[in-house]
Design an enzyme around this catalytic site. Structure first.
Site, short mmCIF file in Angstrom:
data_model
loop_
_atom_site.label_atom_id
_atom_site.label_comp_id
_atom_site.label_asym_id
_atom_site.label_seq_id
_atom_site.Cartn_x
_atom_site.Cartn_y
_atom_site.Cartn_z
N ASP A 48 33.66 39.72 65.41
CA ASP A 48 34.85 39.86 66.25
C ASP A 48 35.26 41.33 66.32
OD1 ASP A 48 36.13 40.09 63.73
OD2 ASP A 48 37.90 39.04 64.44
N TYR B 66 37.08 45.08 66.21
CA TYR B 66 37.93 45.81 65.27
C TYR B 66 39.39 45.47 65.58
CZ TYR B 66 33.75 48.71 64.48
OH TYR B 66 32.50 49.17 64.19
N PHE C 257 30.60 46.96 67.31
CA PHE C 257 30.40 48.09 66.41
C PHE C 257 30.86 49.43 66.99
CE2 PHE C 257 27.16 45.00 64.98
CZ PHE C 257 27.56 44.85 63.67
N HIS D 33 24.49 42.49 56.56
CA HIS D 33 25.43 43.23 57.39
C HIS D 33 25.51 44.68 56.92
CE1 HIS D 33 29.24 44.23 59.43
NE2 HIS D 33 28.95 43.19 60.22
#
Length: 226
Positions: free
Chosen positions: A68, A70, A81, A189
């Site tokens: 989801d 920031y 990202f 991640h």
């Protein structure tokens, strides 16, 4: 917001025409409108579908999947990202850049990944909006049904696509990728909590371009425009 004939302003309008006319999606847009009216939410409403606007279905060679957006002020811009140029790099993006420099000797100085998107990287979050300072706060609105459909549509693409799945959540979507001519890059991640358990040193960017070269597709220039 309401779905219209030119919702994404490219060929996604054709491939997603049926999906965005479904009752759940109409309700989703209405719920998102209410959230943006009642709370501070990100990204800016006009950038929610930025990933689709910048990377058409035809041009998608790579899908990099996030969870989801920031949730801090001025960070989210509708690309997984990615942050606006003037914003400090979030920890996950710092590790992505650390690996990019190690892998391809490319050093980027800002976090706006728009040029990656324009080069064929669909930078897609599974959930496309969020309340300020409340991660996953829009996880129950229905975004995942929509973005799972996007992944399934890309799975049907005749041209090979690279699916980059970082972290357990993204990797859970591998079940949607069933056509064997695609290429899946899976890993932990890039967040500080897990990056040292295999993300750093995994060389995903050279793997992406090696596969693109192998399949006679133009490679991605991961060096950002200043």
């Amino acid at each position: 917001m309401s779905p219209e004939n030119r919702f994404f302003n490219n060929d996604w309008d054709i491939f997603l025409k049926e999906e965005i006319s479904k009752p759940y999606f109409i309700k989703l847009l209405n719920d998102v409108d209410k959230e943006y009216n009642d709370f501070i939410c990100y990204p800016p409403k006009q950038q929610i579908f930025n990933a689709f606007s910048l990377t058409s279905f035809k041009n998608t060679k790579v899908l990099i999947l996030g969870q989801d957006p920031y949730h801090n002020h001025h960070q989210a811009m509708g690309l997984a990202f990615s942050v606006n140029k003037q914003i400090a790099l979030p920890p996950s993006l710092q590790n992505i850049y650390k690996e990019l420099e190690s892998d391809l000797q490319i050093k980027n100085t800002h976090g706006d990944l728009t040029s990656w998107a324009k080069s064929g990287c669909l930078l897609l979050n599974s959930i496309l909006s969020v309340r300020q300072n409340q991660p996953l706060s829009h996880s129950n609105l229905g975004w995942q049904r929509f973005t799972d459909k996007v992944i399934s549509i890309l799975n049907e693409k005749k041209e090979p696509v690279i699916f980059v799945l970082w972290g357990s959540y993204a990797r859970s979507k591998a079940k949607l990728i069933t056509n064997k001519h695609h290429f899946i890059i899976e890993n932990v991640h890039p967040s500080p909590l897990s990056a040292y358990r295999g993300f750093l040193g995994s060389k995903p960017f050279s793997k992406i371009n090696a596969f693109l070269k192998l399949t006679n597709q133009e490679m991605i220039d991961f060096k950002l425009e200043e």
